[in-house]
Motif scaffolding. Sequence first.
Motif, short mmCIF file in Angstrom:
data_model
loop_
_atom_site.label_atom_id
_atom_site.label_comp_id
_atom_site.label_asym_id
_atom_site.label_seq_id
_atom_site.Cartn_x
_atom_site.Cartn_y
_atom_site.Cartn_z
N ALA A 402 5.26 -12.94 9.17
CA ALA A 402 4.31 -13.39 8.25
C ALA A 402 3.19 -12.50 7.57
N GLU A 403 3.24 -11.09 7.93
CA GLU A 403 2.34 -10.16 7.66
C GLU A 403 2.20 -9.74 6.10
N GLY A 404 3.20 -10.22 5.19
CA GLY A 404 3.28 -9.64 4.04
C GLY A 404 2.64 -10.46 2.92
N THR A 405 1.65 -11.24 3.33
CA THR A 405 0.72 -11.84 2.40
C THR A 405 1.71 -13.21 1.74
N LEU A 406 0.99 -14.13 1.22
CA LEU A 406 1.63 -15.40 0.37
C LEU A 406 2.56 -14.48 -0.78
N GLU A 407 2.00 -13.55 -1.46
CA GLU A 407 2.79 -12.94 -2.29
C GLU A 407 4.18 -12.04 -2.02
N GLY A 408 4.06 -11.39 -0.84
CA GLY A 408 4.80 -10.37 -0.62
C GLY A 408 3.93 -9.09 -1.36
N THR A 409 4.19 -7.78 -0.87
CA THR A 409 3.57 -6.66 -1.33
C THR A 409 4.76 -5.35 -1.43
N TYR A 410 4.31 -4.63 -2.50
CA TYR A 410 5.30 -3.58 -2.30
C TYR A 410 4.58 -2.35 -1.56
N ASN A 411 3.51 -2.52 -0.73
CA ASN A 411 3.12 -1.43 0.10
C ASN A 411 2.27 -2.25 1.16
N GLN A 412 3.04 -2.43 2.52
CA GLN A 412 2.38 -3.26 3.68
C GLN A 412 0.90 -2.84 3.89
N MET A 413 0.61 -1.70 3.59
CA MET A 413 -0.66 -1.02 4.12
C MET A 413 -1.92 -1.90 3.19
N THR A 414 -1.48 -2.35 1.93
CA THR A 414 -2.51 -3.17 1.44
C THR A 414 -2.91 -4.46 2.16
N TYR A 416 -2.44 -4.71 5.46
CA TYR A 416 -3.25 -4.31 6.64
C TYR A 416 -4.74 -4.00 6.35
N ASN A 417 -4.90 -3.68 5.18
CA ASN A 417 -6.34 -3.45 4.80
C ASN A 417 -7.01 -4.45 4.19
N GLY A 418 -6.52 -5.70 4.57
CA GLY A 418 -7.17 -6.97 3.82
C GLY A 418 -7.01 -7.40 2.44
N ILE A 419 -6.30 -6.53 1.79
CA ILE A 419 -5.89 -6.82 0.24
C ILE A 419 -4.55 -7.94 0.03
N LEU A 420 -5.01 -9.09 0.21
CA LEU A 420 -4.05 -10.36 0.10
C LEU A 420 -3.41 -10.79 -1.05
N THR A 421 -3.91 -10.16 -2.13
CA THR A 421 -3.35 -10.67 -3.73
C THR A 421 -3.41 -9.49 -4.46
N LEU A 422 -2.24 -9.07 -4.99
CA LEU A 422 -1.88 -8.16 -6.15
C LEU A 422 -1.40 -8.67 -7.26
N LEU A 424 0.61 -9.73 -10.38
CA LEU A 424 1.94 -9.74 -10.50
C LEU A 424 2.42 -8.55 -11.20
N ALA A 425 1.57 -8.06 -12.26
CA ALA A 425 2.29 -7.00 -13.30
C ALA A 425 2.33 -5.69 -12.40
N ALA A 426 1.43 -5.51 -11.57
CA ALA A 426 1.33 -4.32 -10.52
C ALA A 426 2.72 -4.48 -9.70
N GLN A 427 2.80 -5.48 -9.09
CA GLN A 427 4.12 -5.68 -8.17
C GLN A 427 5.46 -5.61 -8.84
N MET A 428 5.39 -6.23 -10.11
CA MET A 428 6.67 -6.13 -11.02
C MET A 428 7.00 -4.46 -11.29
N LEU A 429 5.99 -3.62 -11.33
CA LEU A 429 6.22 -2.35 -11.70
C LEU A 429 7.10 -1.75 -10.70
N HIS A 430 7.11 -2.34 -9.40
CA HIS A 430 8.11 -1.81 -8.42
C HIS A 430 9.48 -2.72 -8.18
N TYR A 431 9.63 -3.54 -9.09
CA TYR A 431 10.67 -4.38 -9.03
C TYR A 431 11.98 -3.56 -8.62
#
Length: 566
Positions: A402-414, A416-422, A424-431
């Motif tokens: 469950a370490e991928g946050t509520l939304e999931g992330t294109y970069n797990q390091m976000t 790990y560094n406490g960034i829990l929300t990205l 949606l538009a930035a995420q979809m750039l990596h779809y």
Amino acid sequence: MRAKGRINFGLALVATLAVAWSLTGSIARAQQINGVPGSPSSTVTLDGKQLPPPPIPFGGVIKETAKDSTPWWPPRVVPPKGAPNVLLIMTDDQGYGVSGTFGGVIPTPAMDRIANAGLRYTEFHSTALCSPTRAALITGRNHHSVGYGVIGELSTGYPGYDSIIGPEDATIGTILRDNGYATSWFGKDHNIPSFQYSEAGPFDQWPVGMGFQYFYGFLGGETDQWTPYLYRNTTPVFPWIGKPGYNLTTDMADDAIKYMSGLNAAAPDKPFFVYYVPGGTHSPHQPTKEWIDKFKGKFDMGWEKLREQIFANQKRLGVIPADTQLTPWPDGQAAYGGAKLPRWDSLSLLQKKLYAREAEVFAAYAAYTDYEIGRVIQEVQDEGKLDNTLIIYISGDNGTSAEGTLEGTYNQMTAYNGILTLPLAAQMLHYTDWGSDKTYPHMSVAWSWAFDTPFKWTKQVASHFGGTRQGMAISWPGHITDVGGIRAQFHHVIDIVPTILEATGIKAPDLVNGIKQKPIEGVSMAYTFDKANANARSKHDTQYFEMVGNRAIYHDGWIASTTPPA
């Protein structure tokens, strides 16, 4: 005269040593030497009390000339006659509902193969976290007993939490190596203190220092599968340079197959212990595109429907009791960092598209990992050794992450560094490149919860089976008499070492390198191999669970657990 005097002195010394040996007890008397004693081909099987065994004194004859002398070689240590090869496999971050073998929607034919040729275990458990489970697995002792009360990166320098497997806790690698096995480790090594991750060593906590004669893999919790951080033994290697399309998941299987093939060519009768622990499916989820394409549209139903489908499959396969009730979806309780998991129907179309892609890539990674494991198993068959190989295949070292946050992330390091929300538009750039070398992705907690069906919670949570229940299959032709059967006895990762020792006929040593060993805390599961014991009472009647404050105690079919904090 001085030369002759030296020879006579040497003969006197040999005689003195021989007398001393006879007075202290000869290993040759206690243990039968096979073959012609003193010949290069002679062998001996140990009683297991002391590793390595005391040296055997020279048993030949030394005269003043070679023609009057008799050469003598110490016997080579071999396991007991008929001892099997051992292939120990464990995947990463896969809860009970991931593999098709235990009702999941992701095909795992390699695991199916082991289950259909042997047994499925439906009440097998981990510690809920990577390093601790792996330390317990290779030592047969509880994670706090061997310095891994938590992952190595969070070690504190106190007993039980220092990330050091002490010399009093010899691994199964050391025990089997010193009893004549060829030992090797492929994949993840999350049991080296992080302050020893370099060519400077020391290397006593590395695989080569813990009984594994060959290591090919990565250090720490995870690595990029496209450009991995790899070592061969203690030397960094970069096999991906100049190889477009390289992926570690395939490369690791290739290396294991090459090693096993070479061993078979050089010493076909020497038994092997292969510890095969790929990175899948720990983040980053990075399978090849061909595998991702196989799962297009397979998760459009959403996470609640996925749970229902897995749950029905589990009942059909008989890997959960027929009267099992599915745990409720956690929208009425805190499930992740104080937040609640959303219902699929509450999401926007764009969110559904993104989240479905996350699950497609995760599923592809799980299936790809199992496929490559299948190639390693096939190598055993191709060498004609399948009938004398004990294969243990564990799905996951803890529940789904469950370490991928509520939304999931294109970069797990976000995350790990406490960034829990990205955004949606930035995420979809990596779809379209999700899972490729341009991303380092993980998925939404809601998927992780679903892949732990039918249980609550996820990786890290030791108080609930969503964090600790793992599917496991074991095969051993001719020794498992209920082929395709199911076993529901309660067991834990600390039971693997004693199971291997019983199967090989090797005893846990009292002394290793002169150091008194702590007792192995697990129990052998070999009693479950007999069909007559299909419903026998479990020999592992009590087990504690604890990880970062989440804790539970199991005893004789009952479990008391704490509620994870919100």
